[in-house]
Scaffold this motif. Sequence first.
Motif, short mmCIF file in Angstrom:
data_model
loop_
_atom_site.label_atom_id
_atom_site.label_comp_id
_atom_site.label_asym_id
_atom_site.label_seq_id
_atom_site.Cartn_x
_atom_site.Cartn_y
_atom_site.Cartn_z
N ALA A 257 0.83 -1.21 0.00
CA ALA A 257 0.00 0.00 0.00
C ALA A 257 0.86 1.26 0.00
O ALA A 257 1.90 1.32 0.66
CB ALA A 257 -0.92 0.01 1.22
N GLU A 258 0.41 2.25 -0.73
CA GLU A 258 1.07 3.55 -0.80
C GLU A 258 0.40 4.50 0.19
O GLU A 258 -0.81 4.71 0.10
CB GLU A 258 0.96 4.15 -2.20
CG GLU A 258 1.55 3.31 -3.29
CD GLU A 258 1.24 3.86 -4.68
OE1 GLU A 258 0.48 4.85 -4.81
OE2 GLU A 258 1.76 3.28 -5.65
N ARG A 259 1.16 5.06 1.08
CA ARG A 259 0.65 6.06 2.02
C ARG A 259 1.11 7.43 1.54
O ARG A 259 2.30 7.72 1.54
CB ARG A 259 1.14 5.76 3.43
CG ARG A 259 0.53 4.49 3.96
CD ARG A 259 1.06 4.09 5.33
NE ARG A 259 0.46 2.83 5.70
CZ ARG A 259 -0.74 2.69 6.26
NH1 ARG A 259 -1.47 3.75 6.52
NH2 ARG A 259 -1.21 1.51 6.55
N HIS A 260 0.15 8.24 1.11
CA HIS A 260 0.47 9.56 0.56
C HIS A 260 0.36 10.60 1.66
O HIS A 260 -0.55 10.56 2.49
CB HIS A 260 -0.49 9.88 -0.58
CG HIS A 260 -0.29 8.96 -1.75
ND1 HIS A 260 0.41 9.33 -2.87
CD2 HIS A 260 -0.67 7.67 -1.95
CE1 HIS A 260 0.45 8.31 -3.72
NE2 HIS A 260 -0.21 7.30 -3.18
N PHE A 261 1.31 11.54 1.65
CA PHE A 261 1.35 12.58 2.67
C PHE A 261 1.92 13.86 2.08
O PHE A 261 2.52 13.85 1.00
CB PHE A 261 2.17 12.12 3.89
CG PHE A 261 3.61 11.80 3.57
CD1 PHE A 261 4.61 12.75 3.75
CD2 PHE A 261 3.97 10.55 3.10
CE1 PHE A 261 5.93 12.46 3.47
CE2 PHE A 261 5.29 10.24 2.81
CZ PHE A 261 6.27 11.20 2.99
N CYS A 262 1.72 14.96 2.79
CA CYS A 262 2.23 16.25 2.34
C CYS A 262 3.74 16.31 2.57
O CYS A 262 4.21 16.05 3.68
CB CYS A 262 1.54 17.39 3.09
SG CYS A 262 2.21 19.02 2.66
N GLY A 263 4.48 16.69 1.54
CA GLY A 263 5.92 16.81 1.66
C GLY A 263 6.35 18.06 2.41
O GLY A 263 7.51 18.17 2.79
N SER A 264 5.42 18.98 2.68
CA SER A 264 5.75 20.18 3.43
C SER A 264 5.51 20.02 4.92
O SER A 264 6.36 20.35 5.74
CB SER A 264 4.94 21.37 2.91
OG SER A 264 5.28 21.67 1.59
N CYS A 265 4.31 19.52 5.29
CA CYS A 265 3.97 19.45 6.72
C CYS A 265 3.86 18.03 7.27
O CYS A 265 3.74 17.85 8.47
CB CYS A 265 2.68 20.22 7.00
SG CYS A 265 1.20 19.49 6.25
N GLY A 266 3.88 17.02 6.39
CA GLY A 266 3.83 15.63 6.83
C GLY A 266 2.45 15.07 7.09
O GLY A 266 2.32 13.92 7.51
#
Length: 165
Positions: free
Chosen positions: A82-91
């Motif tokens: 599974a791919e867990r997507h998150f913001c690269g700025s704030c996490g």
Amino acid sequence: MPMLLEGTCQCGAISFSVQSQAPVPYQLCYCSICRKTAGTGGYAINLSGMADTLKLHDPHHRKQMAHAVTGRHGGHVRHSAAERHFCGSCGTALWLYDARWPALLHPAAGVIDTPLPVPPSRVHIMLGSKADWVTPDIREGDEAFDGYPEQSLEEWHKTHGLWQA
């Protein structure tokens, strides 16, 4: 008709929308992956969305993706598909996608800004791996499982008359 879910990360760098036929935030997951990547009270709540309806509203978004560690044996590390997507700025954890179920996308309920339906009851899952400090708030009418329940998100919504066809 499916419900449009709109979400943002904490810093506002990422905004997105996705259609959902199963928008009720009823399932609390206490597994170590959920609570370490997106948990707040020792659990995370994931919704179900239709993957082909996902729209990122900023073409210059700073979204990142990771595969959770599912096991360590000696020097070998095993990762989830599974791919867990998150913001690269704030996490901020945004959604989970797994190519084994390509029609589905699972946004984290905590990032959804659209008012969500209040669940008539809740299902607590993966209690067998909850953190020791967590005391689940299991109320009358709730269900609790040490692992995964047999009933899927779709089946639960249909059983409770909440499926958004």
